[in-house]
Design a protein around this motif. Sequence first.
Motif, PDB file in Angstrom:
ATOM      1  N   THR A 189     -13.354  -6.207  65.022  1.00  0.00           N
ATOM      2  CA  THR A 189     -14.321  -6.644  63.477  1.00  0.00           C
ATOM      3  C   THR A 189     -14.211  -5.552  62.666  1.00  0.00           C
ATOM      4  N   GLY A 190     -14.672  -5.855  61.688  1.00  0.00           N
ATOM      5  CA  GLY A 190     -14.562  -5.128  60.322  1.00  0.00           C
ATOM      6  C   GLY A 190     -15.752  -3.835  60.615  1.00  0.00           C
ATOM      7  N   GLY A 191     -16.895  -4.176  61.174  1.00  0.00           N
ATOM      8  CA  GLY A 191     -17.751  -3.214  61.690  1.00  0.00           C
ATOM      9  C   GLY A 191     -17.228  -2.055  62.471  1.00  0.00           C
ATOM     10  N   GLY A 192     -16.111  -2.105  63.346  1.00  0.00           N
ATOM     11  CA  GLY A 192     -15.761  -1.217  64.026  1.00  0.00           C
ATOM     12  C   GLY A 192     -14.971  -0.143  63.086  1.00  0.00           C
ATOM     13  N   LEU A 213     -14.652   5.025  59.891  1.00  0.00           N
ATOM     14  CA  LEU A 213     -14.608   5.878  58.734  1.00  0.00           C
ATOM     15  C   LEU A 213     -15.950   6.564  58.496  1.00  0.00           C
ATOM     16  N   THR A 214     -16.969   6.002  58.966  1.00  0.00           N
ATOM     17  CA  THR A 214     -18.282   6.736  58.846  1.00  0.00           C
ATOM     18  C   THR A 214     -18.471   7.905  59.578  1.00  0.00           C
ATOM     19  N   GLY A 215     -17.603   7.873  60.826  1.00  0.00           N
ATOM     20  CA  GLY A 215     -17.647   8.979  61.812  1.00  0.00           C
ATOM     21  C   GLY A 215     -16.691  10.180  61.175  1.00  0.00           C
ATOM     22  N   MET A 216     -15.612   9.609  60.235  1.00  0.00           N
ATOM     23  CA  MET A 216     -14.664  10.540  59.768  1.00  0.00           C
ATOM     24  C   MET A 216     -15.280  11.371  58.474  1.00  0.00           C
ATOM     25  N   LEU A 217     -16.183  10.887  57.992  1.00  0.00           N
ATOM     26  CA  LEU A 217     -16.954  11.249  56.586  1.00  0.00           C
ATOM     27  C   LEU A 217     -17.277  12.571  56.673  1.00  0.00           C
TER      28      LEU A 217
END
Length: 111
Positions: free
Chosen positions: A17-20, A25-29
């Motif tokens: 899903t898009g949440g994954g 991306l949030t983890g790479m921020l």
Amino acid sequence: MFISSAFAQTAPAATATGGGIMGSLTGMLPLVLMFVVLYFIMIRPQMKKQKEHRLMIEAVAKGDEIATSGGLIGRITKLHEGSVSMEISPGVEVQLQRSAIAQVLPKGTLK
């Protein structure tokens, strides 16, 4: 069994899903932010300093008073392609690479 069948069936659906994707991306921020901060605090000022040093070395001329990175102070007597001849006392000349010049001193520093 180590993994329940209900948990095993829902795991692939969550990553598709898009949440994954947003989660990754949030983890790479933080990693991206650390690189940006590192660039502006360390890399960019170092590049600017290297450029200023290169321009200073290219601008030296015969008669300039310089200090070397080794601590010698003297006056330039001859310019060569990648080196300079420097008089450190009357009658004593040394030849050094242009990159060894640490700074150009103001005129009249040497007596």
